[in-house]
Design an enzyme around this catalytic site. Structure first.
Site, PDB file in Angstrom:
ATOM      1  N   GLU A 163       3.065   1.134   6.221  1.00 24.69           N
ATOM      2  CA  GLU A 163       4.210   1.958   5.837  1.00 24.69           C
ATOM      3  C   GLU A 163       4.463   3.074   6.840  1.00 24.69           C
ATOM      4  O   GLU A 163       3.598   3.899   7.098  1.00 24.69           O
ATOM      5  CB  GLU A 163       3.973   2.550   4.447  1.00 24.69           C
ATOM      6  CG  GLU A 163       4.006   1.472   3.374  1.00 24.69           C
ATOM      7  CD  GLU A 163       3.710   2.009   1.992  1.00 24.69           C
ATOM      8  OE1 GLU A 163       3.158   3.120   1.882  1.00 24.69           O
ATOM      9  OE2 GLU A 163       4.042   1.309   1.018  1.00 24.69           O
ATOM     10  N   THR A 211       5.478  -6.685  -0.409  1.00 26.31           N
ATOM     11  CA  THR A 211       6.159  -5.596  -1.131  1.00 26.31           C
ATOM     12  C   THR A 211       6.868  -4.720  -0.097  1.00 26.31           C
ATOM     13  O   THR A 211       7.966  -5.042   0.324  1.00 26.31           O
ATOM     14  CB  THR A 211       5.166  -4.783  -1.991  1.00 26.31           C
ATOM     15  OG1 THR A 211       4.101  -4.329  -1.175  1.00 26.31           O
ATOM     16  CG2 THR A 211       4.622  -5.624  -3.128  1.00 26.31           C
ATOM     17  N   ASN A 264       7.387   6.735   0.729  1.00 26.57           N
ATOM     18  CA  ASN A 264       6.529   6.998  -0.422  1.00 26.57           C
ATOM     19  C   ASN A 264       7.034   8.096  -1.348  1.00 26.57           C
ATOM     20  O   ASN A 264       6.396   8.413  -2.337  1.00 26.57           O
ATOM     21  CB  ASN A 264       5.114   7.307   0.055  1.00 26.57           C
ATOM     22  CG  ASN A 264       4.426   6.049   0.522  1.00 26.57           C
ATOM     23  OD1 ASN A 264       4.217   5.131  -0.269  1.00 26.57           O
ATOM     24  ND2 ASN A 264       4.135   5.984   1.803  1.00 26.57           N
ATOM     25  N   THR A 310      -1.164  -2.090  -2.174  1.00 21.74           N
ATOM     26  CA  THR A 310      -2.231  -3.065  -2.393  1.00 21.74           C
ATOM     27  C   THR A 310      -2.370  -4.115  -1.306  1.00 21.74           C
ATOM     28  O   THR A 310      -1.392  -4.667  -0.842  1.00 21.74           O
ATOM     29  CB  THR A 310      -1.973  -3.808  -3.712  1.00 21.74           C
ATOM     30  OG1 THR A 310      -1.986  -2.845  -4.740  1.00 21.74           O
ATOM     31  CG2 THR A 310      -3.036  -4.862  -3.982  1.00 21.74           C
ATOM     32  N   LYS A 338      -1.183  -9.561   2.496  1.00 19.13           N
ATOM     33  CA  LYS A 338      -0.069  -8.627   2.303  1.00 19.13           C
ATOM     34  C   LYS A 338      -0.657  -7.240   2.125  1.00 19.13           C
ATOM     35  O   LYS A 338      -1.806  -7.098   1.683  1.00 19.13           O
ATOM     36  CB  LYS A 338       0.813  -9.006   1.123  1.00 19.13           C
ATOM     37  CG  LYS A 338       0.244  -8.813  -0.261  1.00 19.13           C
ATOM     38  CD  LYS A 338       0.252  -7.419  -0.823  1.00 19.13           C
ATOM     39  CE  LYS A 338       1.558  -6.692  -0.653  1.00 19.13           C
ATOM     40  NZ  LYS A 338       1.408  -5.260  -1.098  1.00 19.13           N
TER      41      LYS A 338
END
Lengths: 391, 391
Positions: free
Chosen positions: A267, A149, A386, A187, A176
């Site tokens: 991230e 993702t 985010n 996730t 992942k």
């Protein structure tokens, strides 16, 4: 190779059109051709569990799996009974094309919470995936890539034990996610395969031990996904029975490499941070303290700024549930001792944090407990990623 | 007016030269001229406590204070026995100029952890402050301003009960900080004064009740300072005995106004967020759930981006220690119901989050427990402020 490195496994990754944007593949299938179908699973501890987690927990009671189907483009979490029905239909579709029962098929999903999946496209995608199943490296990479993702690279790992196939066995896996087993909303989905001969109890015990020391000690943002899943599938096709300790060790190595891959691709990451607490009353206390430091926004922003602000580290562990006696507290950053007996020592400018790797070592001086938690810094890119769109 | 609004108090704020940069005042003094010197205090729960906290906790055992001296420019935390000596000397200096005992003087400090204070300049500053003590509005504002760090405005509040001075009493206070009572590293310091006649036990009980419902329910970044301090001083000079309930109520109002002031001026704030959890098993569970949502980085970044991402809210409360049954979970953002029975309802685009105020309401449907926690968003400015320089 990852999931197809052990004998007895095929994989596929295809584009089913589940993602809101783009041309990226979004559906993966991993199939265990046996002869055995031993399986174990570890799932999110979030009380709000996605439909695929509820489903997979249920089928894992049988401790065997023929296949795992994974999708990006939607978490299928907070989607009510209809969402659970979608997961059920997905498993039935996979069972249908493989000629097994739905109860032998685990399902994993990742993406936005609260939206139904486009089930028609998903079911068509299962047909496509089944048609491209293969046991080579390309197939494993296609599967590992299809479930990404906000990840920027695929994460795969392989370890051999002995000399496979005749006198050894292999463990391989892909992962992942930008976070950790319990914590992370970006996730984490992991599929690990092996051709070692292991019984269900050994597989389960080994998986719990391996995740406890790896994925469970990765904490990117303290958030816990509704969908986190780690699955282990054994085909037993090496014909070599694995010693439980050796199996746990090799499995832990694979999980460790995958966990470090998740950390490096988290991230907004600009720094990879390893927080180690020693001298705690016990290992549990050490883990509580290390996790508190790893989650502290003020510590994470300071490290983003390459600032060896040990006072924030001392404050973070002091505020945790771990027992802390300031008189025996020391803090070392990138190998430079900055704080002893809760007071400054040395020159903080000697701790050079300009590189991408940072080690934080806190000695509580209260016992023998020890734990390490991996995290990342809190950067502008994290905020951007985010806040700019729904994930 | 704040701390000088009640009769019997004088205050001062001066520049002692304690800050690394700038010409801003950095030393405040608040003096209780009596006739009574009743006092109560609430302190950080961090196990790593700054020297002024250790000192003030000790002197507060006597439940009386003649004065409070506060400084910015250094937290005097993690400074060892020498740092404690600095605090002790500061209290002795204040006692000297006021003609009282050091045991009647509380000390509060804020700034960087781990650095010694320039004690010579600090002691000279006490002389200057004592020379400018006054009971007017300007003196209160000077004191309220001298202790600011990353704050951008001073926070003051006053409430009257009855018709002071003859038939009533007054409560006034100031606060600095970008965080909360237990949690916040951007230290919170609060001084509240009153001329009501209250005994020490009433003062203590009222202060604990007031902080529990106000400062303790403000959570900016989940971090807990080494220095947080809230002090209440009563001069009794109105001569009017306060009813305990009325006193707690008025004190809570003053603390509430100051807490909301801290929230509005928190580091990097672009949104003021009130998280309310209802329907919890009990109030404690509601508070645990509300705090988990208020601390969640993914919730806070989504709200910074004006995104009503209720899935992250459901995941955050689901991952908390509060009991959550997804079947009875609902989420309302800015008055728009977005999630019911843990599934989407309505149109999420109807929740307009473009303004600076956001309300998040989560109904767990499991009981009568209820709590509200105030927080802010996680913005680029927060990251900038906490990574660009040491605080």
């Amino acid at each position: 190779m990852s999931v197809t490195a052990p004998q007895g496994f095929r994989a596929a990754g295809v584009r089913a059109g589940l993602r809101a944007h783009g041309e990226r593949p979004d559906l993966a299938l991993v199939v265990n051709d046996g002869p055995e179908q031993v399986a174990a699973g570890v799932f999110t501890r979030n009380q709000v569990k996605a439909a695929p987690v509820l489903w997979s927990q249920q089928v894992l009671r049988e401790q065997r799996l023929r296949a795992v189907v994974l999708n990006a483009g939607g978490a299928n979490a907070c989607t009510g009974p209809d969402g659970f029905g979608d997961t059920h239909r997905t498993a039935e579709k996979v069972a249908d094309v493989l000629g097994c029962g739905a109860i032998e098929v685990a399902v994993c999903s990742t993406g936005l919470i609260g939206e139904r999946l486009p089930i028609g496209r998903l079911l068509s995608g299962v047909d496509d995936a089944a048609g491209t199943l293969a046991d080579g490296e390309d197939a494993a990479t296609a599967a590992a890539t299809a479930v990404l993702t906000t990840d920027t690279v695929d994460k795969q790992a392989v370890r051999h034990h002995g000399t496979p196939p005749a006198t050894g066995w292999t463990v391989g896996g892909f992962a992942k996610g930008a976070g950790m087993m319990a914590p992370s909303l970006a996730t984490m989905l992991v599929v690990v395969t092996t051709d070692a001969v292991v019984d269900a109890a050994t597989a389960d015990t080994a998986l719990r031990a391996a995740t406890a020391m790896t994925f469970d000690r990765l904490d990117i943002d303290g958030s816990t996904s509704t969908n986190d899943t780690v699955l282990l599938l054994s085909s037993g096709s090496s014909g070599v029975e694995a010693d439980a300790d050796a199996f746990t060790e090799v499995l832990t190595e694979v999980c460790d490499e995958l966990a470090k891959g998740l950390q490096a691709d988290a991230e907004g990451v600009t720094k990879r941070i390893a927080v180690t607490v020693t001298g705690a009353r016990d290992d549990r206390d050490a883990l509580v303290g290390a996790r508190a430091i790893a989650r502290d926004s003020l510590v994470k922003t300071a490290l983003f700024g390459s600032d060896p602000n040990w006072g924030r580290i001392a404050a973070a562990v002091g505020a945790s549930e771990a027992f802390v006696d300031p008189q025996t507290l020391s803090v070392t950053v990138n190998g430079v001792l900055l704080c002893e007996a809760a007071a400054a020592v040395g020159d903080r400018s000697k701790a050079d944090l300009s590189g991408p790797e940072i080690t934080v070592e806190v000695d509580l001086g209260a016992g023998e407990g020890r734990a390490t938690v991996l995290t990342t810094d809190l950067s502008h890119a994290y905020v951007e990623e985010n806040s700019a769109y729904s994930t």
